[in-house]
Design an enzyme around this catalytic site. Structure first.
Site, mmCIF file in Angstrom:
data_model
loop_
_atom_site.group_PDB
_atom_site.id
_atom_site.type_symbol
_atom_site.label_atom_id
_atom_site.label_comp_id
_atom_site.label_asym_id
_atom_site.label_seq_id
_atom_site.Cartn_x
_atom_site.Cartn_y
_atom_site.Cartn_z
ATOM 1 N N LYS A 98 60.404 30.210 -15.819
ATOM 2 C CA LYS A 98 61.385 29.167 -15.297
ATOM 3 C C LYS A 98 62.450 30.098 -14.497
ATOM 4 C CE LYS A 98 62.173 27.489 -19.293
ATOM 5 N NZ LYS A 98 61.296 28.326 -20.235
ATOM 6 N N ARG A 101 65.556 20.051 -23.011
ATOM 7 C CA ARG A 101 64.566 20.551 -23.952
ATOM 8 C C ARG A 101 64.127 19.304 -25.142
ATOM 9 N NH1 ARG A 101 66.145 26.336 -22.728
ATOM 10 N NH2 ARG A 101 64.599 27.575 -23.702
ATOM 11 N N ARG A 159 60.778 41.583 -21.468
ATOM 12 C CA ARG A 159 61.777 40.932 -20.857
ATOM 13 C C ARG A 159 63.072 41.908 -20.813
ATOM 14 N NH1 ARG A 159 63.437 34.581 -20.447
ATOM 15 N NH2 ARG A 159 63.609 35.081 -22.640
ATOM 16 N N ARG A 209 67.444 40.927 -24.689
ATOM 17 C CA ARG A 209 67.781 39.881 -25.513
ATOM 18 C C ARG A 209 67.463 40.018 -27.070
ATOM 19 N NH1 ARG A 209 66.865 34.654 -22.005
ATOM 20 N NH2 ARG A 209 66.586 33.804 -24.117
ATOM 21 N N ARG A 231 60.739 30.408 -31.277
ATOM 22 C CA ARG A 231 61.027 29.824 -30.071
ATOM 23 C C ARG A 231 59.889 29.010 -29.628
ATOM 24 N NH1 ARG A 231 63.090 34.513 -26.867
ATOM 25 N NH2 ARG A 231 63.514 33.087 -25.142
#
Ligand code: ADP
Ligand code: ADP
Ligand code: ZN
Length: 213
Positions: free
Chosen positions: A13, A87, A126, A159, A170
């Protein structure tokens, strides 16, 4: 352009929102980025959001809704790309109501579809720039200088919620609390399903074609 970028954590996204905002000049609004900035600055919202974010839980609706509304008001007439909001059904209803008030309904919800193995691969590799929010990947999207952001020179970080335990949580939270929104937007006729397993450029071309712009 008034668009929601939708999909599970790691679907791309933020990456695609960045490319779309460059092409169309729309504002890229990421509630995740706004919340991380609040945490870094130790604001009241940040202090509240921190523990939810670390565990990979959703921050309470009223907090996120207030943030999104304030941001949408601040951009005025400009188009927008919402990344990571809404969300929950409550967030979607609140967004619809806010946009109805100003007679500017959503034009499309772009749903990025990626299987879970690939999501885990994307999330665990990531790296992000805390200064400007730009996402990188250790294999599929390396920065020119290792550990440094191409856009602003900031130091890239891994992160805390991109570690295995928070990633699994998640993905579960997405299935339980966020994926029901697909039915909600399907009914309103603005859902565009995109096969997002290909590389970044290929997915971008597919989205642009689906938007027909
Ligand atoms: P989201 O905002 O949906 O969580 P990101 O845009 O941050 O997802 O992308 C998650 C990770 O996957 C990042 O490391 C990014 O560089 C990488 N990525 C994004 N799109 C692709 C793609 N099409 N192929 C491979 N890696 C990708
Ligand atoms: P992702 O890469 O998983 O899409 P984000 O950067 O969008 O991550 O979000 C990071 C975290 O910020 C989420 O796990 C959640 O705790 C919080 N968050 C972001 N957007 C929302 C939202 N719309 N509602 C509730 N919590 C949110
Ligand atoms: Zn940067």
């Amino acid at each position: 352009m008034r668009i929601v970028l939708f999909g599970p954590p790691g679907a791309g996204k933020g990456t695609q929102a960045g490319l779309l905002s460059e092409k169309y000049g729309a504002a890229h609004i990421s509630t995740g980025d706004i919340l991380r900035e609040a945490v870094a600055n130790g604001t009241e919202v940040g202090l509240l959001a921190k523990s939810y974010m670390e565990k990979g839980e959703l921050v309470p609706d009223e907090v996120v809704i207030a943030i999104a509304r304030a941001k949408l008001e601040s951009i005025g007439e400009q188009g927008f790309l919402l990344d990571g909001f809404p969300r929950t059904i409550a967030q979607a209803q609140s967004l619809d109501a806010a946009l109805k008030d100003i007679a500017k309904p959503l034009e499309a919800v772009v749903n990025l579809k990626v299987d879970n193995d690939e999501l885990v691969r994307r999330l665990s590799g990531r790296r992000v720039c805390p200064a400007c929010g730009e996402p990188y990947h250790v294999d599929s999207k390396k920065s020119a200088i290792e550990g440094k952001c191409d856009k602003c020179g900031g130091d890239l970080v891994h992160r805390a919620d991109d570690q295995p335990e928070a990633i699994m949580n998640r993905l579960n939270v997405y299935d339980k609390q966020t994926s029901p929104l697909l039915g909600y937007y399907e009914q309103s006729g603005i859902l565009k399903n995109i096969q997002a397993a290909g590389d970044i450029k290929e997915v971008f071309r597919t989205i642009v074609a689906a938007l027909g712009q």
